[in-house]
Scaffold this motif. Structure first.
Motif, PDB file in Angstrom:
ATOM      1  N   PRO A 109       0.842  -1.201   0.000  1.00 10.85           N
ATOM      2  CA  PRO A 109       0.000   0.000   0.000  1.00 10.85           C
ATOM      3  C   PRO A 109       0.882   1.257   0.000  1.00 10.85           C
ATOM      4  O   PRO A 109       2.031   1.239   0.410  1.00 10.85           O
ATOM      5  N   THR A 110       0.312   2.355  -0.458  1.00 12.64           N
ATOM      6  CA  THR A 110       1.068   3.619  -0.469  1.00 12.64           C
ATOM      7  C   THR A 110       0.974   4.326   0.871  1.00 12.64           C
ATOM      8  O   THR A 110       1.813   5.173   1.188  1.00 12.64           O
ATOM      9  N   SER A 111      -0.027   3.983   1.668  1.00 10.99           N
ATOM     10  CA  SER A 111      -0.162   4.592   2.996  1.00 10.99           C
ATOM     11  C   SER A 111      -0.941   3.630   3.883  1.00 10.99           C
ATOM     12  O   SER A 111      -1.397   2.580   3.447  1.00 10.99           O
ATOM     13  N   GLY A 112      -1.105   4.022   5.136  1.00  6.81           N
ATOM     14  CA  GLY A 112      -1.885   3.217   6.063  1.00  6.81           C
ATOM     15  C   GLY A 112      -1.095   2.089   6.702  1.00  6.81           C
ATOM     16  O   GLY A 112      -1.542   0.955   6.754  1.00  6.81           O
ATOM     17  N   TYR A 113       0.097   2.434   7.181  1.00  4.32           N
ATOM     18  CA  TYR A 113       0.938   1.418   7.829  1.00  4.32           C
ATOM     19  C   TYR A 113       0.619   1.368   9.313  1.00  4.32           C
ATOM     20  O   TYR A 113       0.254   2.371   9.893  1.00  4.32           O
ATOM     21  N   PRO A 114       0.748   0.249   9.944  1.00  2.00           N
ATOM     22  CA  PRO A 114       1.157  -1.058   9.419  1.00  2.00           C
ATOM     23  C   PRO A 114       0.056  -1.679   8.572  1.00  2.00           C
ATOM     24  O   PRO A 114      -1.126  -1.447   8.772  1.00  2.00           O
TER      25      PRO A 114
END
Length: 145
Positions: A109-114
């Motif tokens: 994904p490009t964002s939304g870690y973890p």
């Protein structure tokens, strides 16, 4: 009394042959041959099953090694991309079977870690396309780099 002690020391009718003759021995050998030949298909099938099981066991071991390698990758998208694009060597066993390991990971994904990413590993056997041993695991990605 019509009996006397024979040449071999047993009691029986006078002049009676004792023991097995050539005809009886030939018949028993023929019957044993038929019995042995009847077990031949069972023996051949069991040998084929043994070879197939050994091939599957080797493929399972290679897939397990790939899963162990998944546990060692850095928990980043860059580490996952490097893991997926790494060249995988093939293995040839003593019977001439060529085992080819494969890897496939979901897109980072490009964002939304973890984030959780599914990683699939599998091994195919070139000589028997019906054999495919694989597994899917989930990797937690902590950052993009």
């Amino acid at each position: 009394m019509g009996t006397r002690r024979g040449a071999r020391g047993s009691w029986g009718p006078a002049g009676r042959d004792e023991g097995f003759g050539l005809v009886e021995i030939m018949i028993s050998m023929f019957l044993l041959t038929i019995l042995a030949v009847s077990f031949l298909p069972l023996l051949i099938d069991s040998l084929k099953t043994t070879v197939r099981n050994a091939t599957i066991a080797t493929a399972t071991q290679l897939a397990s090694e790939q899963l162990d390698a998944v546990a060692l990758i850095p928990r980043t998208c860059a580490g996952l991309d490097a893991f997926e694009s790494a060249a995988l060597p093939t293995l040839t066993d003593e019977r001439g079977n060529v085992f080819t390991p494969h890897r496939n990971a979901s897109t980072c994904p490009t964002s939304g870690y973890p984030a959780s990413i599914a990683v699939e590993v599998w091994v195919t056997v070139d000589s028997d396309p019906a054999i495919r041993v694989g597994s899917t695991t989930t990797v937690i990605i902590e950052s993009a780099s």
